[in-house]
Enzyme design. Structure first.
Site, PDB file in Angstrom:
ATOM      1  N   HIS A  58      42.323 -28.662 -46.256  1.00  0.00           N
ATOM      2  CA  HIS A  58      41.713 -27.634 -45.411  1.00  0.00           C
ATOM      3  C   HIS A  58      41.469 -26.346 -46.202  1.00  0.00           C
ATOM      4  CE1 HIS A  58      41.327 -26.411 -40.904  1.00  0.00           C
ATOM      5  NE2 HIS A  58      40.306 -25.976 -41.627  1.00  0.00           N
ATOM      6  N   GLU A  68      48.357 -31.024 -39.556  1.00  0.00           N
ATOM      7  CA  GLU A  68      48.511 -30.527 -40.919  1.00  0.00           C
ATOM      8  C   GLU A  68      49.985 -30.235 -41.218  1.00  0.00           C
ATOM      9  OE1 GLU A  68      45.944 -27.223 -41.664  1.00  0.00           O
ATOM     10  OE2 GLU A  68      44.144 -28.327 -41.183  1.00  0.00           O
TER      11      GLU A  68
END
Length: 319
Positions: free
Chosen positions: A284, A266
């Site tokens: 997310h 990420e």
């Protein structure tokens, strides 16, 4: 006496809700939060955590190297549930507690999983995009949810919350897990072998942890035998799915749509898969609401306070 220091590397800690951070500051502790708005890199752990007594972590990869860069740490508290990115075995070998916050964001993740199903079934994201662009295009052959079969792969806290929501859609609920859950059964889940679930489900929603045995659970062979036109939702871990095989199935129409809120790194590197109209990806966001952030924060702080005051934390994990 040296002042206790806590490094909260998780991006949202102390920002959405102040209470968890303030609880530790009230004890006279020094609490350092993430200044970058992303997971920390090893050098930043060396800079910010070299004298930390505790880490409150989010989606950071806490390897043996990171642990060695923070030699005073006595506890690594996950601000959430999944701990596959933490080297628990190495931490335990160093006498370091590893904890998580079970159930703290289950309702939020379940909400997103069901929202994904509705979006992919009805083509909402594509219709929104086209309508805003002045194109009056009806989605092709929208899919009904009433009476369809959903396969819930993983029936823990989140899987049960998904089942409770889908009862309202009058869906047939199939479940797969290592152990059968009485709560899931109370929501009408019928447990079947994984291959039977994959062959018969119109919707599949993934809620398993990432383990050696769940890596590429949906591999090329299993994807090839899915029911034609299936919708797959993944709010667990992206590595549960073989993306090469999935992309082929999405392009052929074998898989009607795929939605994911999880990535190996990420922010993620862009994949061609993300450009397909029948794919939804989000940053997310599943477990993050104001309410769940408070729950996760307070559970992480409960664990940290216990560990740093000589008690056994309430949510200890072992490798």
């Amino acid at each position: 006496m040296t002042k206790i220091k806590v490094l909260a590397s998780t991006v949202t800690f102390g920002k959405i809700n102040k209470e968890p951070k303030e609880r530790m500051e009230t004890l006279g502790w020094d609490v350092v939060t993430n200044p970058y708005g992303r997971p920390l890199i090893p050098e930043e752990f060396s800079e910010l955590g070299v004298d930390a007594d505790a880490l409150i972590v989010g989606n950071d990869k806490i390897t043996a190297d990171i642990i060695n860069r923070c030699p005073n740490v006595k506890i690594i508290a996950k601000h959430g549930i999944g701990v596959d990115a933490i080297d628990i075995k190495y931490a335990n070998s160093k006498g370091i507690y590893v904890t998580n916050a079970p159930g703290s964001n289950a309702t939020e993740v379940a909400d997103l999983a069901v929202a994904y199903m509705i979006n992919l079934a009805r083509g909402i994201v594509i219709s929104n995009r086209d309508t805003k662009a002045g194109k009056w295009n009806k989605p092709k052959a929208p899919m009904c949810m009433n009476g369809k079969t959903v396969g819930i792969v993983g029936t823990g806290h989140i899987g049960c919350q998904v089942a409770s929501r889908l009862r309202g859609f009058n869906m047939n609920l199939l479940g797969y897990d290592i152990f059968e859950n009485a709560e899931a059964k109370s929501f009408g889940v019928k447990y079947v072998p994984l291959d039977e679930l994959l062959l018969t489900a119109d919707y599949i929603t993934l809620h398993l942890p990432l383990l050696e045995e769940t890596q590429h659970l949906l591999n090329e062979e299993r994807i090839a035998h899915l029911k034609h036109g299936v919708v797959i939702v993944n709010t667990a871990r992206c590595q549960l799915v073989d993306y090469t095989a999935l992309e082929t199935a999405l392009k052929s129409g074998l898989v009607r749509g795929y939605a994911a809120d999880v990535f190996e790194h990420e922010p993620p590197e862009h994949l061609p898969l993300y450009d397909l109209d029948n794919v939804i990806v989000t940053a997310h966001i599943g477990g993050t609401t104001k309410e769940s952030n408070l729950r996760m924060g307070n559970m992480a702080v409960d664990n940290v306070i216990a560990a740093l005051t000589g008690k056994i934390p309430p949510n200890v994990l072992k490798a």
